[in-house]
Design a protein around this motif. Sequence first.
Motif, PDB file in Angstrom:
ATOM      1  N   LEU A  35       9.564 -21.073   2.398  1.00  0.00           N
ATOM      2  CA  LEU A  35      10.285 -20.279   3.385  1.00  0.00           C
ATOM      3  C   LEU A  35      10.555 -18.950   3.169  1.00  0.00           C
ATOM      4  O   LEU A  35      11.153 -18.402   3.269  1.00  0.00           O
ATOM      5  CB  LEU A  35      10.655 -21.050   4.696  1.00  0.00           C
ATOM      6  CG  LEU A  35       9.587 -21.826   5.390  1.00  0.00           C
ATOM      7  CD1 LEU A  35      10.271 -22.022   6.679  1.00  0.00           C
ATOM      8  CD2 LEU A  35       8.009 -20.727   5.818  1.00  0.00           C
ATOM      9  N   TYR A  40      11.009 -15.439   3.542  1.00  0.00           N
ATOM     10  CA  TYR A  40      11.814 -14.522   3.430  1.00  0.00           C
ATOM     11  C   TYR A  40      12.441 -13.397   2.269  1.00  0.00           C
ATOM     12  O   TYR A  40      12.227 -12.457   2.455  1.00  0.00           O
ATOM     13  CB  TYR A  40      13.106 -15.536   3.427  1.00  0.00           C
ATOM     14  CG  TYR A  40      13.768 -14.701   4.245  1.00  0.00           C
ATOM     15  CD1 TYR A  40      14.497 -14.943   5.747  1.00  0.00           C
ATOM     16  CD2 TYR A  40      14.822 -12.993   4.164  1.00  0.00           C
ATOM     17  CE1 TYR A  40      14.977 -14.157   6.579  1.00  0.00           C
ATOM     18  CE2 TYR A  40      16.147 -12.761   4.875  1.00  0.00           C
ATOM     19  CZ  TYR A  40      15.595 -13.162   6.206  1.00  0.00           C
ATOM     20  OH  TYR A  40      17.085 -13.085   7.177  1.00  0.00           O
ATOM     21  N   ASP A  88       5.755 -16.211  15.304  1.00  0.00           N
ATOM     22  CA  ASP A  88       6.491 -16.314  15.814  1.00  0.00           C
ATOM     23  C   ASP A  88       7.229 -15.264  16.153  1.00  0.00           C
ATOM     24  O   ASP A  88       8.433 -14.968  15.084  1.00  0.00           O
ATOM     25  CB  ASP A  88       6.957 -17.455  14.926  1.00  0.00           C
ATOM     26  CG  ASP A  88       8.647 -18.276  15.703  1.00  0.00           C
ATOM     27  OD1 ASP A  88       8.696 -17.263  16.952  1.00  0.00           O
ATOM     28  OD2 ASP A  88       8.756 -19.010  15.776  1.00  0.00           O
ATOM     29  N   ASP A 136      10.658 -14.950  15.296  1.00  0.00           N
ATOM     30  CA  ASP A 136      11.418 -15.827  14.289  1.00  0.00           C
ATOM     31  C   ASP A 136      11.569 -14.003  12.720  1.00  0.00           C
ATOM     32  O   ASP A 136      10.354 -13.657  13.195  1.00  0.00           O
ATOM     33  CB  ASP A 136      11.330 -16.373  13.079  1.00  0.00           C
ATOM     34  CG  ASP A 136      11.471 -17.352  11.355  1.00  0.00           C
ATOM     35  OD1 ASP A 136      10.932 -16.380  10.674  1.00  0.00           O
ATOM     36  OD2 ASP A 136      12.346 -18.463  11.934  1.00  0.00           O
ATOM     37  N   SER A 191       8.707 -19.789  11.297  1.00  0.00           N
ATOM     38  CA  SER A 191      10.668 -21.118  11.468  1.00  0.00           C
ATOM     39  C   SER A 191      10.024 -22.400  10.372  1.00  0.00           C
ATOM     40  O   SER A 191       9.325 -22.531  10.348  1.00  0.00           O
ATOM     41  CB  SER A 191      10.895 -21.353  13.327  1.00  0.00           C
ATOM     42  OG  SER A 191      10.311 -22.554  13.593  1.00  0.00           O
ATOM     43  N   HIS A 192      11.170 -23.129  10.256  1.00  0.00           N
ATOM     44  CA  HIS A 192      11.675 -23.754   9.008  1.00  0.00           C
ATOM     45  C   HIS A 192      11.663 -25.389  10.347  1.00  0.00           C
ATOM     46  O   HIS A 192      10.089 -25.745   9.776  1.00  0.00           O
ATOM     47  CB  HIS A 192      13.211 -24.245   8.663  1.00  0.00           C
ATOM     48  CG  HIS A 192      13.214 -24.787   7.842  1.00  0.00           C
ATOM     49  ND1 HIS A 192      13.114 -26.551   8.207  1.00  0.00           N
ATOM     50  CD2 HIS A 192      13.664 -24.585   6.388  1.00  0.00           C
ATOM     51  CE1 HIS A 192      13.569 -26.765   7.017  1.00  0.00           C
ATOM     52  NE2 HIS A 192      13.480 -26.115   5.447  1.00  0.00           N
ATOM     53  N   GLU A 193      11.435 -25.427  11.357  1.00  0.00           N
ATOM     54  CA  GLU A 193      10.512 -26.128  11.814  1.00  0.00           C
ATOM     55  C   GLU A 193       9.457 -26.369  12.867  1.00  0.00           C
ATOM     56  O   GLU A 193       8.500 -27.742  12.572  1.00  0.00           O
ATOM     57  CB  GLU A 193      11.552 -26.398  13.743  1.00  0.00           C
ATOM     58  CG  GLU A 193      11.432 -27.434  14.733  1.00  0.00           C
ATOM     59  CD  GLU A 193      11.499 -26.752  16.958  1.00  0.00           C
ATOM     60  OE1 GLU A 193      11.317 -26.220  17.417  1.00  0.00           O
ATOM     61  OE2 GLU A 193      13.243 -27.383  16.165  1.00  0.00           O
ATOM     62  N   THR A 194       8.423 -25.252  12.906  1.00  0.00           N
ATOM     63  CA  THR A 194       6.995 -24.900  12.808  1.00  0.00           C
ATOM     64  C   THR A 194       6.459 -25.336  11.344  1.00  0.00           C
ATOM     65  O   THR A 194       5.596 -26.356  11.443  1.00  0.00           O
ATOM     66  CB  THR A 194       7.320 -24.220  12.787  1.00  0.00           C
ATOM     67  OG1 THR A 194       7.845 -23.476  14.151  1.00  0.00           O
ATOM     68  CG2 THR A 194       5.522 -23.700  13.195  1.00  0.00           C
ATOM     69  N   SER A 245      11.757 -32.266  14.057  1.00  0.00           N
ATOM     70  CA  SER A 245      11.037 -31.189  14.456  1.00  0.00           C
ATOM     71  C   SER A 245       9.879 -31.538  15.286  1.00  0.00           C
ATOM     72  O   SER A 245       9.631 -30.804  16.728  1.00  0.00           O
ATOM     73  CB  SER A 245      10.155 -29.916  13.452  1.00  0.00           C
ATOM     74  OG  SER A 245       9.332 -31.623  13.434  1.00  0.00           O
ATOM     75  N   HIS A 289      15.076  -7.476  13.630  1.00  0.00           N
ATOM     76  CA  HIS A 289      14.436  -8.455  12.591  1.00  0.00           C
ATOM     77  C   HIS A 289      14.788  -7.548  11.266  1.00  0.00           C
ATOM     78  O   HIS A 289      15.019  -8.175  10.335  1.00  0.00           O
ATOM     79  CB  HIS A 289      13.080  -9.207  12.348  1.00  0.00           C
ATOM     80  CG  HIS A 289      12.974  -9.777  13.649  1.00  0.00           C
ATOM     81  ND1 HIS A 289      13.607 -11.168  13.769  1.00  0.00           N
ATOM     82  CD2 HIS A 289      12.206 -10.735  14.040  1.00  0.00           C
ATOM     83  CE1 HIS A 289      13.448 -11.155  14.753  1.00  0.00           C
ATOM     84  NE2 HIS A 289      12.328 -11.615  15.007  1.00  0.00           N
TER      85      HIS A 289
END
Length: 506
Positions: A65, A69, A316, A319, A324-327, A412, A453
């Motif tokens: 990620l 980014y 998402d 984000d 996201s990190h969680e996803t 998560s 964003h």
Amino acid sequence: TQVLLNLHKGIEKEGLRVTPNGHMSLADHPAALGSALTNARITTDYSEALLELVTGIHSGTNNLLGELYNIHAFVTQNIGDELIWNQSMPCILPPDDQIPVGKYGSSNSGMLKHVYRLGLAERYGKAMQCIAGIHYNLSVPDTLWGLLETEGKNEQEQRSNGYLALIRNFMRHTWLLMYLFGASPAVDLSFFQGRKHPLQELGNNTLFLPYATSLRMSDIGYQNKAQSDLQLCYNDLDTFVARIYNAVTTPWPAYEAIGTHRNGKRIQLNTNILQIENEYYSSIRPKRVTRRGERPGTALSQRGVEYVEVRCMDIDPFDPIGISHETSLFLDTFLLFCAVEESPCFPDGGFCRESHENFGTVVREGRKPGLELMRDEQPIKLNQWATEIIDRMLPYAEMLDSANNSSKHVESLNAQAAKVKDPESTPSARVLNSLKTQNISLQEYTLEQSAQHRLRLIAHKLNENDMEQFRVEVAQSFADQLELEESDSESFEQYVARFHEALVSS
């Protein structure tokens, strides 16, 4: 647990370039981003305006990620005042004939990509091709299939059978991803370009379904008889490849009526059910990296499955990079669960109608109170089944956390369990609630989010090494495109003929 440190993953993230007032950009792919044909990390998908940002392969989520980014930041800092539309369903679209199709230069390989997209426009309309999503690619170490004692007369067959078993379990349970992560319950009126649709009005040129999770993955887009008749089999690789081969070699009457040329110019690669293998629209694909000029089906049949590509994930909107990190952590746990759990073959020639119908139900009305799905021909409440699946995933999350010296995978999982208990906390419900409480259109809402964003991505300072690497890739991509254009030694028509011959001879 050492095996679990070697899950390899990559992401392809799509996103429309839009103007500051939220209209689709009609400008060419920015030169500052390199050649869309040959820049491996920054390209376009269907439309000239539909960016596709591609990471390398990573074993760690932070690195994966982090790269995504950085790519977003580089792009955002090099497209002037344009921004990346952070929603799966498109912005206000111009009339179909004004939507620009991706251009890849004058080389034969570039023209093949362009004409393929012209064919998609003829077959499905251009609006459909402006939808964006996240493709999540994952491979597991070959040692896992040995540990699971997956059947196969050699390592390649064992690996392919293992991935197909993963895919069958994914098909059984993929409705859960739509419930948890679907984030496209509404669409701008312009998407339909005057066509009939089954949606309700929310006001402000916004259409929706009250309990929808992902209109992107519903049937409002691909109204296509040719594809709906394609019932691919994931029971064994030979049958899967044979059915794909049949689709890319069998003419379809409606496409024959369109023809391959108009006014002396080619408008589709052929008149077959699929022009090429990638035209088949599915929520997951078995994949193998192709060699230059090689067909995907040929690569699969000769060297087997190498990884899976999950294609059903919505952008998402909350984000800045669309996931996201969680996803990401949840997807790793979910795919490991699908790989390891028992996965019997599908009946009826390998097409699982029950799974297909559950998926369709959840994308259209997944948050409906008391919603029931069908499991083994028996009705079961969605929230009960979802809770059971998440409970069964817990040991896999714990193993991944143990391997990574972390607690994030279990966290998560718990976050998703909370969404099952409270449908209002799902992304689709959050989007709709924002539209209603703020009394704004999807267009206004997404433009505001995308602009926020953009500010974050503009402010992100890339380190000098990363920045230099992007610059080198941009310059090299133009050199590579030029080399392709100068090295072509046959006409485009000859190239297309050879492209089809390669399929038949394989």
